[in-house]
Design a protein around this motif. Structure first.
Motif, PDB file in Angstrom:
ATOM      1  N   THR A 120       0.835  -1.196   0.000  1.00  0.00           N
ATOM      2  CA  THR A 120       0.000   0.000   0.000  1.00  0.00           C
ATOM      3  C   THR A 120       0.870   1.248   0.000  1.00  0.00           C
ATOM      4  O   THR A 120       1.859   1.326   0.714  1.00  0.00           O
ATOM      5  CB  THR A 120      -0.911   0.015   1.254  1.00  0.00           C
ATOM      6  N   LYS A 121       0.496   2.198  -0.806  1.00  0.00           N
ATOM      7  CA  LYS A 121       1.208   3.471  -0.868  1.00  0.00           C
ATOM      8  C   LYS A 121       0.181   4.575  -0.634  1.00  0.00           C
ATOM      9  O   LYS A 121      -0.880   4.581  -1.257  1.00  0.00           O
ATOM     10  CB  LYS A 121       1.856   3.632  -2.244  1.00  0.00           C
ATOM     11  N   VAL A 122       0.492   5.490   0.281  1.00  0.00           N
ATOM     12  CA  VAL A 122      -0.433   6.567   0.630  1.00  0.00           C
ATOM     13  C   VAL A 122       0.065   7.866  -0.009  1.00  0.00           C
ATOM     14  O   VAL A 122       1.207   8.267   0.191  1.00  0.00           O
ATOM     15  CB  VAL A 122      -0.543   6.727   2.165  1.00  0.00           C
ATOM     16  N   ILE A 123      -0.818   8.488  -0.759  1.00  0.00           N
ATOM     17  CA  ILE A 123      -0.496   9.734  -1.457  1.00  0.00           C
ATOM     18  C   ILE A 123      -1.452  10.826  -0.969  1.00  0.00           C
ATOM     19  O   ILE A 123      -2.665  10.628  -0.937  1.00  0.00           O
ATOM     20  CB  ILE A 123      -0.652   9.578  -2.989  1.00  0.00           C
ATOM     21  N   ASP A 124      -0.899  11.999  -0.584  1.00  0.00           N
ATOM     22  CA  ASP A 124      -1.755  13.106  -0.139  1.00  0.00           C
ATOM     23  C   ASP A 124      -2.297  13.862  -1.359  1.00  0.00           C
ATOM     24  O   ASP A 124      -1.893  13.593  -2.499  1.00  0.00           O
ATOM     25  CB  ASP A 124      -0.999  14.008   0.841  1.00  0.00           C
TER      26      ASP A 124
ATOM     27  N   ASN B 112       2.195  13.945  -2.826  1.00  0.00           N
ATOM     28  CA  ASN B 112       3.366  13.509  -2.055  1.00  0.00           C
ATOM     29  C   ASN B 112       3.133  12.132  -1.444  1.00  0.00           C
ATOM     30  O   ASN B 112       2.027  11.824  -0.996  1.00  0.00           O
ATOM     31  CB  ASN B 112       3.676  14.503  -0.933  1.00  0.00           C
ATOM     32  N   ASP B 113       4.179  11.354  -1.414  1.00  0.00           N
ATOM     33  CA  ASP B 113       4.111  10.024  -0.783  1.00  0.00           C
ATOM     34  C   ASP B 113       4.172  10.224   0.730  1.00  0.00           C
ATOM     35  O   ASP B 113       5.172  10.685   1.269  1.00  0.00           O
ATOM     36  CB  ASP B 113       5.278   9.158  -1.255  1.00  0.00           C
ATOM     37  N   VAL B 114       3.080   9.915   1.424  1.00  0.00           N
ATOM     38  CA  VAL B 114       3.023  10.064   2.883  1.00  0.00           C
ATOM     39  C   VAL B 114       2.812   8.700   3.559  1.00  0.00           C
ATOM     40  O   VAL B 114       2.220   8.617   4.626  1.00  0.00           O
ATOM     41  CB  VAL B 114       1.909  11.061   3.309  1.00  0.00           C
ATOM     42  N   THR B 115       3.334   7.678   2.918  1.00  0.00           N
ATOM     43  CA  THR B 115       3.232   6.336   3.474  1.00  0.00           C
ATOM     44  C   THR B 115       3.943   6.311   4.822  1.00  0.00           C
ATOM     45  O   THR B 115       5.070   6.805   4.939  1.00  0.00           O
ATOM     46  CB  THR B 115       3.880   5.311   2.517  1.00  0.00           C
TER      47      THR B 115
ATOM     48  N   LYS C 241       6.877   1.515   5.206  1.00  0.00           N
ATOM     49  CA  LYS C 241       8.079   1.548   4.379  1.00  0.00           C
ATOM     50  C   LYS C 241       9.125   0.564   4.905  1.00  0.00           C
ATOM     51  O   LYS C 241       9.799  -0.120   4.134  1.00  0.00           O
ATOM     52  CB  LYS C 241       8.660   2.947   4.329  1.00  0.00           C
TER      53      LYS C 241
ATOM     54  N   ARG D 260       8.209  -2.908   3.985  1.00  0.00           N
ATOM     55  CA  ARG D 260       8.442  -3.126   2.561  1.00  0.00           C
ATOM     56  C   ARG D 260       9.929  -3.407   2.290  1.00  0.00           C
ATOM     57  O   ARG D 260      10.276  -4.242   1.457  1.00  0.00           O
ATOM     58  CB  ARG D 260       8.002  -1.897   1.787  1.00  0.00           C
TER      59      ARG D 260
END
Length: 74
Positions: free
Chosen positions: A52-56, A60-63, A68, A71
């Motif tokens: 899962t990757k969280v993008i705002d 921006n990547d806010v994982t 991380k 991963r």
């Protein structure tokens, strides 16, 4: 992953337990099947979180760092 035969048996045993009509041997089997099911569930869920990757809204990547780290841990 739990195969269909084991999953069916798990559901049968759970029903017997709800009806208070389960033997000690069946209860032990139920416990083992539940542990196997939960182990598979946890493993699958952990893999899903790893991917899962969280993008705002700004892109921006806010994982979270924990994700991380999972991963990167192999």
């Amino acid at each position: 992953m739990l195969d269909d035969k084991k999953l069916k048996r798990l559901n049968q045993l759970a029903k017997l337990k709800r009806e208070d009509n389960i033997s000690k041997a069946e209860l032990k089997e139920l416990t083992g099947l539940r542990e196997e099911y939960l182990s598979n569930f946890r493993s699958s869920f952990k893999n899903q979180i790893k991917n899962t990757k969280v993008i705002d809204p700004e892109g921006n990547d806010v994982t979270p760092d924990k994700v991380k780290a999972l991963r990167n841990k192999k």
